[in-house]
Design a protein around this motif. Structure first.
Motif, PDB file in Angstrom:
ATOM      1  N   SER A  10       0.856  -0.626   0.205  1.00  0.00           N
ATOM      2  CA  SER A  10       0.143  -0.360  -0.052  1.00  0.00           C
ATOM      3  C   SER A  10       1.230   0.942  -0.372  1.00  0.00           C
ATOM      4  CB  SER A  10      -0.964   0.456   1.163  1.00  0.00           C
ATOM      5  OG  SER A  10      -0.179  -0.724   2.643  1.00  0.00           O
ATOM      6  N   ALA A  11       2.105   1.087   0.604  1.00  0.00           N
ATOM      7  CA  ALA A  11       3.042   2.168  -0.196  1.00  0.00           C
ATOM      8  C   ALA A  11       3.205   2.841  -1.736  1.00  0.00           C
ATOM      9  CB  ALA A  11       4.414   1.711   0.120  1.00  0.00           C
ATOM     10  N   PHE A  12       2.289   1.849  -2.349  1.00  0.00           N
ATOM     11  CA  PHE A  12       3.297   2.501  -4.074  1.00  0.00           C
ATOM     12  C   PHE A  12       1.957   1.873  -4.261  1.00  0.00           C
ATOM     13  CE2 PHE A  12       7.502   0.128  -2.599  1.00  0.00           C
ATOM     14  CZ  PHE A  12       8.158   1.820  -2.910  1.00  0.00           C
ATOM     15  N   VAL A  13       0.823   0.763  -4.370  1.00  0.00           N
ATOM     16  CA  VAL A  13      -0.295   0.255  -4.894  1.00  0.00           C
ATOM     17  C   VAL A  13      -1.165   1.713  -4.332  1.00  0.00           C
ATOM     18  CG1 VAL A  13      -2.145  -0.730  -4.924  1.00  0.00           C
ATOM     19  CG2 VAL A  13       0.457  -1.742  -5.304  1.00  0.00           C
ATOM     20  N   ALA A  14      -1.504   2.568  -5.334  1.00  0.00           N
ATOM     21  CA  ALA A  14      -2.698   3.843  -4.734  1.00  0.00           C
ATOM     22  C   ALA A  14      -4.261   3.177  -4.805  1.00  0.00           C
ATOM     23  CB  ALA A  14      -3.087   4.598  -6.059  1.00  0.00           C
ATOM     24  N   ALA A  15      -4.434   2.450  -5.813  1.00  0.00           N
ATOM     25  CA  ALA A  15      -5.998   2.236  -5.988  1.00  0.00           C
ATOM     26  C   ALA A  15      -5.926   0.676  -6.554  1.00  0.00           C
ATOM     27  CB  ALA A  15      -6.911   2.965  -6.740  1.00  0.00           C
ATOM     28  N   ILE A  16      -6.684   0.282  -6.506  1.00  0.00           N
ATOM     29  CA  ILE A  16      -7.218  -1.004  -6.738  1.00  0.00           C
ATOM     30  C   ILE A  16      -8.366  -1.406  -7.453  1.00  0.00           C
ATOM     31  CG2 ILE A  16      -5.736  -2.558  -5.291  1.00  0.00           C
ATOM     32  CD1 ILE A  16      -8.277  -3.763  -3.918  1.00  0.00           C
ATOM     33  N   ALA A  17      -8.666  -2.549  -8.809  1.00  0.00           N
ATOM     34  CA  ALA A  17      -9.970  -3.015  -9.200  1.00  0.00           C
ATOM     35  C   ALA A  17     -10.254  -4.028  -9.728  1.00  0.00           C
ATOM     36  CB  ALA A  17      -9.779  -1.995 -10.761  1.00  0.00           C
ATOM     37  N   PRO A  18     -10.483  -4.934  -8.454  1.00  0.00           N
ATOM     38  CA  PRO A  18     -10.786  -6.597  -9.026  1.00  0.00           C
ATOM     39  C   PRO A  18     -11.873  -6.594 -10.237  1.00  0.00           C
ATOM     40  CG  PRO A  18     -10.961  -5.659  -6.533  1.00  0.00           C
ATOM     41  CD  PRO A  18     -11.395  -4.146  -7.320  1.00  0.00           C
ATOM     42  N   VAL A  19     -11.873  -7.174 -10.456  1.00  0.00           N
ATOM     43  CA  VAL A  19     -12.826  -7.613 -11.642  1.00  0.00           C
ATOM     44  C   VAL A  19     -13.616  -8.861 -11.032  1.00  0.00           C
ATOM     45  CG1 VAL A  19     -14.016  -7.830 -13.843  1.00  0.00           C
ATOM     46  CG2 VAL A  19     -12.361  -5.810 -13.202  1.00  0.00           C
ATOM     47  N   ALA A  20     -14.593  -9.492 -10.378  1.00  0.00           N
ATOM     48  CA  ALA A  20     -14.915 -10.586 -10.160  1.00  0.00           C
ATOM     49  C   ALA A  20     -14.230 -11.631  -9.188  1.00  0.00           C
ATOM     50  CB  ALA A  20     -15.133 -11.649 -11.688  1.00  0.00           C
ATOM     51  N   GLY A  21     -13.961 -11.026  -7.748  1.00  0.00           N
ATOM     52  CA  GLY A  21     -13.350 -10.970  -7.582  1.00  0.00           C
ATOM     53  C   GLY A  21     -12.489 -10.430  -6.216  1.00  0.00           C
ATOM     54  N   LEU A  22     -13.720 -10.083  -5.196  1.00  0.00           N
ATOM     55  CA  LEU A  22     -13.171  -8.419  -4.791  1.00  0.00           C
ATOM     56  C   LEU A  22     -13.525  -9.384  -3.425  1.00  0.00           C
ATOM     57  CD1 LEU A  22     -13.281  -5.876  -3.403  1.00  0.00           C
ATOM     58  CD2 LEU A  22     -15.684  -5.925  -3.254  1.00  0.00           C
ATOM     59  N   ARG A  23     -12.179  -9.621  -2.229  1.00  0.00           N
ATOM     60  CA  ARG A  23     -12.142 -10.412  -1.277  1.00  0.00           C
ATOM     61  C   ARG A  23     -11.373  -9.204  -0.111  1.00  0.00           C
ATOM     62  NH1 ARG A  23     -16.307 -12.403  -1.469  1.00  0.00           N
ATOM     63  NH2 ARG A  23     -16.117 -14.576  -0.790  1.00  0.00           N
ATOM     64  N   LEU A  24     -11.202  -9.087   1.290  1.00  0.00           N
ATOM     65  CA  LEU A  24     -10.986  -8.713   1.869  1.00  0.00           C
ATOM     66  C   LEU A  24      -9.498  -9.588   1.988  1.00  0.00           C
ATOM     67  CD1 LEU A  24     -13.940  -7.199   4.075  1.00  0.00           C
ATOM     68  CD2 LEU A  24     -11.236  -5.840   3.902  1.00  0.00           C
ATOM     69  N   PRO A  25      -8.327  -8.803   2.567  1.00  0.00           N
ATOM     70  CA  PRO A  25      -7.149  -9.695   2.657  1.00  0.00           C
ATOM     71  C   PRO A  25      -7.446  -9.805   4.408  1.00  0.00           C
ATOM     72  CG  PRO A  25      -6.602  -7.749   1.937  1.00  0.00           C
ATOM     73  CD  PRO A  25      -7.945  -7.870   1.978  1.00  0.00           C
ATOM     74  N   LEU A  26      -6.749 -11.077   4.784  1.00  0.00           N
ATOM     75  CA  LEU A  26      -5.988 -11.369   6.603  1.00  0.00           C
ATOM     76  C   LEU A  26      -4.953 -11.630   6.389  1.00  0.00           C
ATOM     77  CD1 LEU A  26      -9.468 -13.157   7.936  1.00  0.00           C
ATOM     78  CD2 LEU A  26      -8.643 -10.926   8.402  1.00  0.00           C
ATOM     79  N   PRO A  27      -3.691 -10.814   6.731  1.00  0.00           N
ATOM     80  CA  PRO A  27      -4.464 -10.259   7.554  1.00  0.00           C
ATOM     81  C   PRO A  27      -3.968  -8.959   7.102  1.00  0.00           C
ATOM     82  CG  PRO A  27      -1.808 -10.744   7.666  1.00  0.00           C
ATOM     83  CD  PRO A  27      -2.656 -11.911   7.262  1.00  0.00           C
ATOM     84  N   ARG A  28      -4.647  -7.333   7.277  1.00  0.00           N
ATOM     85  CA  ARG A  28      -4.600  -6.641   6.853  1.00  0.00           C
ATOM     86  C   ARG A  28      -2.920  -5.504   7.165  1.00  0.00           C
ATOM     87  NH1 ARG A  28     -11.203  -6.251   8.237  1.00  0.00           N
ATOM     88  NH2 ARG A  28     -11.401  -8.129   6.953  1.00  0.00           N
ATOM     89  N   ASN A  29      -2.559  -5.263   6.336  1.00  0.00           N
ATOM     90  CA  ASN A  29      -1.267  -4.702   6.318  1.00  0.00           C
ATOM     91  C   ASN A  29      -1.153  -3.534   6.313  1.00  0.00           C
ATOM     92  OD1 ASN A  29      -0.028  -6.819   8.311  1.00  0.00           O
ATOM     93  ND2 ASN A  29       0.345  -7.950   5.994  1.00  0.00           N
ATOM     94  N   PHE A  30      -2.534  -2.806   5.147  1.00  0.00           N
ATOM     95  CA  PHE A  30      -2.435  -1.601   4.696  1.00  0.00           C
ATOM     96  C   PHE A  30      -1.862  -0.391   5.897  1.00  0.00           C
ATOM     97  CE2 PHE A  30      -6.624  -3.950   4.325  1.00  0.00           C
ATOM     98  CZ  PHE A  30      -6.248  -3.443   2.412  1.00  0.00           C
ATOM     99  N   THR A  31      -0.764   0.552   5.001  1.00  0.00           N
ATOM    100  CA  THR A  31      -0.592   1.177   5.847  1.00  0.00           C
ATOM    101  C   THR A  31      -0.903   2.403   5.301  1.00  0.00           C
ATOM    102  OG1 THR A  31       1.098   1.949   3.629  1.00  0.00           O
ATOM    103  CG2 THR A  31       2.069   0.177   5.585  1.00  0.00           C
ATOM    104  N   ARG A  32      -2.556   2.458   4.645  1.00  0.00           N
ATOM    105  CA  ARG A  32      -3.309   3.446   4.852  1.00  0.00           C
ATOM    106  C   ARG A  32      -4.889   3.259   4.191  1.00  0.00           C
ATOM    107  NH1 ARG A  32      -3.552   4.465  -1.174  1.00  0.00           N
ATOM    108  NH2 ARG A  32      -1.988   3.584  -2.051  1.00  0.00           N
ATOM    109  N   PRO A  33      -5.853   3.945   3.948  1.00  0.00           N
ATOM    110  CA  PRO A  33      -7.135   2.901   3.609  1.00  0.00           C
ATOM    111  C   PRO A  33      -6.853   2.876   1.845  1.00  0.00           C
ATOM    112  CG  PRO A  33      -7.660   5.192   4.728  1.00  0.00           C
ATOM    113  CD  PRO A  33      -5.892   5.240   4.858  1.00  0.00           C
ATOM    114  N   MET A  34      -7.048   1.737   1.374  1.00  0.00           N
ATOM    115  CA  MET A  34      -6.951   1.761  -0.123  1.00  0.00           C
ATOM    116  C   MET A  34      -8.288   1.985  -0.733  1.00  0.00           C
ATOM    117  SD  MET A  34      -5.392   0.659  -2.679  1.00  0.00           S
ATOM    118  CE  MET A  34      -3.725   0.387  -1.100  1.00  0.00           C
ATOM    119  N   PRO A  35      -8.438   3.222  -1.950  1.00  0.00           N
ATOM    120  CA  PRO A  35      -9.603   2.759  -2.883  1.00  0.00           C
ATOM    121  C   PRO A  35      -9.657   1.138  -3.709  1.00  0.00           C
ATOM    122  CG  PRO A  35      -7.936   4.631  -3.058  1.00  0.00           C
ATOM    123  CD  PRO A  35      -7.660   3.886  -2.280  1.00  0.00           C
ATOM    124  N   VAL A  36     -11.484   1.123  -3.744  1.00  0.00           N
ATOM    125  CA  VAL A  36     -11.461  -0.221  -4.573  1.00  0.00           C
ATOM    126  C   VAL A  36     -12.442   0.838  -5.355  1.00  0.00           C
ATOM    127  CG1 VAL A  36     -11.737  -2.534  -4.078  1.00  0.00           C
ATOM    128  CG2 VAL A  36     -10.788  -1.020  -2.391  1.00  0.00           C
TER     129      VAL A  36
END
Length: 368
Positions: A161-187
């Motif tokens: 999340s220090a590099f990826v600014a936003a994500i766009a999952p097509v036909a596969g949205l899930r929540l990762p565990l553990p959640r290692n986000f360093t900031r909120p992630m736009p989806v």
């Protein structure tokens, strides 16, 4: 440990070969380049596209990481998404991934199989490789993925999340565990209500997918991002739920397609009929591009803290400096004087999930 052994094994070659600036030749612009690398028993392969206009504009470009579904190659991902005309017209680069055996390493809860290749490091290696051909805008690196690749985007949205600014999952949205986000992630997620593979309503009988309905997952993302406003926009068979006014502008958009299958809306008809109907009233790729344009990473600094992957990476470099085994820039007394210097260089070279360190960071450890 395997991940850090791989990083350190590649480190010497990376830092010694790092160019002063991207070396993209104009004769290569507008083409799909095949990039390859061998590291610790693994073969890495990526497909990189850089638009022709980059040769003339000479400024950092946004970059899409494109993640394919199971048993799909990087070439199929490019064909399915129809992203290259958009990339040429709007001026962004595309780094298409290719998993080991055409399967990216992501399982239940977006976790990796520990016995398979570390594909988070594979993405970092791809960014390092791509940086030798194009100057990348570090605030505008995005991940778009289909099916298994969608779940992989959810994973690297957390792990990188220090590099990826936003994500766009097509036909596969899930929540990762553990959640290692360093900031909120736009989806911005897309899913068909008649998906026969990754059920819209969840499926407890499929371990990697699980019982949680996709709309509930989207709501959970919005809660994580502390979104305050929700709006429903319906047109024909397409329903859009926009969660906005979120922390750091990390909006969550969920587009559902009534009767839609396990498909990429607006894509060429290249998927088997058994995967269901493709909706052509919208173009997922165009909507994703608009969402990505509107959601660059916030301008921020963040000093690595104990427990962060970045902090661990700094510690490992620091240990090598102290025991005299550091090479390249890490052995330079002029360049490396503090933990903040190490963090900054790790970020510059895509070697770890590090933000830019804060300027008022009082280094507790002087390394030289």
């Amino acid at each position: 440990m395997g991940r850090w052994i791989l990083v350190l094994a590649m480190l010497i070659a990376e830092v010694l070969s790092w160019p002063a600036s991207a070396s993209m030749q104009c004769q290569d612009a507008g083409k799909i380049l095949q990039l390859q690398e061998s590291a610790v028993g693994h073969e890495y392969l990526w497909k990189l596209y850089v638009p022709k206009r980059h040769c003339f504009e000479k400024h950092p470009l946004p970059l899409w990481i494109l993640a394919p579904g199971s048993q799909q190659s990087a070439d199929v991902a490019l064909q399915l998404s129809k992203v290259l005309p958009l990339a040429q017209h709007h001026g962004f680069a595309v780094l298409a991934l290719q998993g080991q055996g055409n399967c990216l390493n992501v399982e239940a809860n977006c976790l990796p199989n520990p016995w398979l290749r570390d594909d988070v490091e594979y993405v970092l290696a791809g960014l390092r490789k791509a940086s030798k051909h194009v100057q990348i805008d570090k605030r505008r690196i995005f991940c778009a993925g289909y099916s298994r690749g969608a779940r992989f985007c959810c994973r690297i949205g957390s792990e990188l999340s220090a590099f990826v600014a936003a994500i766009a999952p097509v036909a596969g949205l899930r929540l990762p565990l553990p959640r290692n986000f360093t900031r909120p992630m736009p989806v911005h997620a897309f899913h068909g209500t008649a998906d026969p593979v990754n059920s819209y309503w969840g499926n407890a009988g499929v371990p990697y997918w699980g019982p949680q309905p996709v709309p509930d997952v989207a709501k959970e993302w919005s809660r994580l991002n502390e979104c305050k406003k929700t709006k429903l926009i319906s047109t024909g068979s397409v329903n859009n739920i926009h969660h906005t006014e979120c922390k750091h502008g990390a909006d969550v958009f969920f587009t559902s397609i009534e009767g839609g299958g396990h498909t990429w809306p607006g894509s060429p008809d290249i998927l088997p009929p058994s995967l269901g109907r493709t909706d052509f009233s919208i173009s997922a790729s165009r909507l994703i591009h608009k969402f990505f344009q509107d959601h660059p990473a916030p301008s921020m600094c963040q000093t690595a803290r104990v427990g962060d992957h970045c902090y661990e990476a700094v510690d490992r470099i620091l240990s090598k400096i102290k025991d005299g085994s550091a090479t390249g820039i890490w052995a330079s007394r002029a360049l490396i004087k503090s933990r903040a210097d190490i963090q900054r260089r790790l970020r510059e070279r895509f070697l770890a999930n590090c933000h830019e360190p804060c300027s008022d960071y009082a280094d507790p450890v002087q390394v030289v």
